[in-house]
Design a protein around this motif. Structure first.
Motif, PDB file in Angstrom:
ATOM      1  N   ASN A 115       0.964  -1.058  -0.010  1.00  0.00           N
ATOM      2  CA  ASN A 115      -0.046  -0.075  -0.043  1.00  0.00           C
ATOM      3  C   ASN A 115       1.048   1.242   0.092  1.00  0.00           C
ATOM      4  N   TRP A 116       0.447   2.448  -0.378  1.00  0.00           N
ATOM      5  CA  TRP A 116       0.907   3.621  -0.101  1.00  0.00           C
ATOM      6  C   TRP A 116      -0.109   4.673   0.657  1.00  0.00           C
ATOM      7  N   ARG A 117       0.243   5.577   1.361  1.00  0.00           N
ATOM      8  CA  ARG A 117      -0.548   6.324   2.076  1.00  0.00           C
ATOM      9  C   ARG A 117       0.111   7.738   2.415  1.00  0.00           C
ATOM     10  N   GLU A 118      -0.646   8.743   2.362  1.00  0.00           N
ATOM     11  CA  GLU A 118      -0.271   9.974   2.901  1.00  0.00           C
ATOM     12  C   GLU A 118      -0.078   9.916   4.439  1.00  0.00           C
ATOM     13  N   VAL A 119       0.871  10.570   4.938  1.00  0.00           N
ATOM     14  CA  VAL A 119       1.021  10.492   6.513  1.00  0.00           C
ATOM     15  C   VAL A 119       1.528  11.968   6.882  1.00  0.00           C
ATOM     16  N   THR A 120       1.012  12.981   6.103  1.00  0.00           N
ATOM     17  CA  THR A 120       1.418  14.182   6.295  1.00  0.00           C
ATOM     18  C   THR A 120       0.574  14.627   7.661  1.00  0.00           C
ATOM     19  N   THR A 121       1.655  15.507   8.675  1.00  0.00           N
ATOM     20  CA  THR A 121       0.852  15.679   9.910  1.00  0.00           C
ATOM     21  C   THR A 121       0.830  17.288   9.659  1.00  0.00           C
TER      22      THR A 121
END
Length: 187
Positions: A115-121
């Motif tokens: 998978n890929w995912r955005e983890v921007t905080t």
């Protein structure tokens, strides 16, 4: 020709070397995601083998490790989020294309994308960064013969630590100069 011993660090280094190849127009800057990542002139890259699942093969002492790898990509564009995404999405596809079904020249099963995912905080957004993680898996054999090589490597690494007492019973402290890691010359 595959190298003799594959381990988690060797995999991390091979991925970074491939994606940081300065002989190609698209290369990433090595970053440490646990430190300030706001100073980027090109996409940043971090890679870590984050878990392993072991299966004993037989009486040979060999063990199969199924490793999970996370490649983190960091994009900075002060203009706006749309410009960050404009760069990020093709870069994700590029990394997947370079790594999926690639054994990196190592004695291991080719990487398989997950998978890929955005983890921007919120902290990332505050410095105009976007962070994406892509997961990969691979499998390789951990051979008993590698134990001695791993032990020598561990001794070498531990020799850089300082101890407060001669009997080494206190927590070891090590000196790391992060400026040399984070401030590599731009190319």
């Amino acid at each position: 020709m595959p190298v003799a011993v594959t381990n988690d660090y060797v995999i991390e280094k091979a991925i970074k070397d491939l994606l940081r190849d300065n002989n190609t127009p698209m290369n990433f800057k090595a970053i440490d995601v646990s430190h300030n990542i706001s100073a980027l002139s090109r996409p940043g890259l971090a890679c870590a083998v984050v878990s392993g699942e072991y299966t004993a093969m037989d009486n040979s002492g060999e063990v199969e490790e199924k490793a999970k790898i996370v490649v983190s990509l960091v994009f900075k564009n002060v203009a706006n989020e749309e410009e960050r995404r404009k760069l990020a999405h093709p870069a994700v596809r590029y990394v997947i294309g370079k790594l999926h079904k690639n054994n990196l020249g190592l004695d291991m099963e080719p990487l398989t994308v997950g998978n890929w995912r955005e983890v921007t905080t919120a902290e990332h957004v505050a410095v105009a960064c976007m962070v994406i993680e892509i997961e990969f898996t691979t499998q390789f054999t951990v051979v008993p013969e590698a134990a001695e090589e791993n032990y020598r490597e561990l001794l070498s690494i531990c020799s850089t630590f300082k101890s407060e007492t001669p009997d080494n019973e206190t927590l070891a402290e090590s000196e790391v100069i992060f400026n040399e890691v984070n401030n590599e010359p731009e190319q």
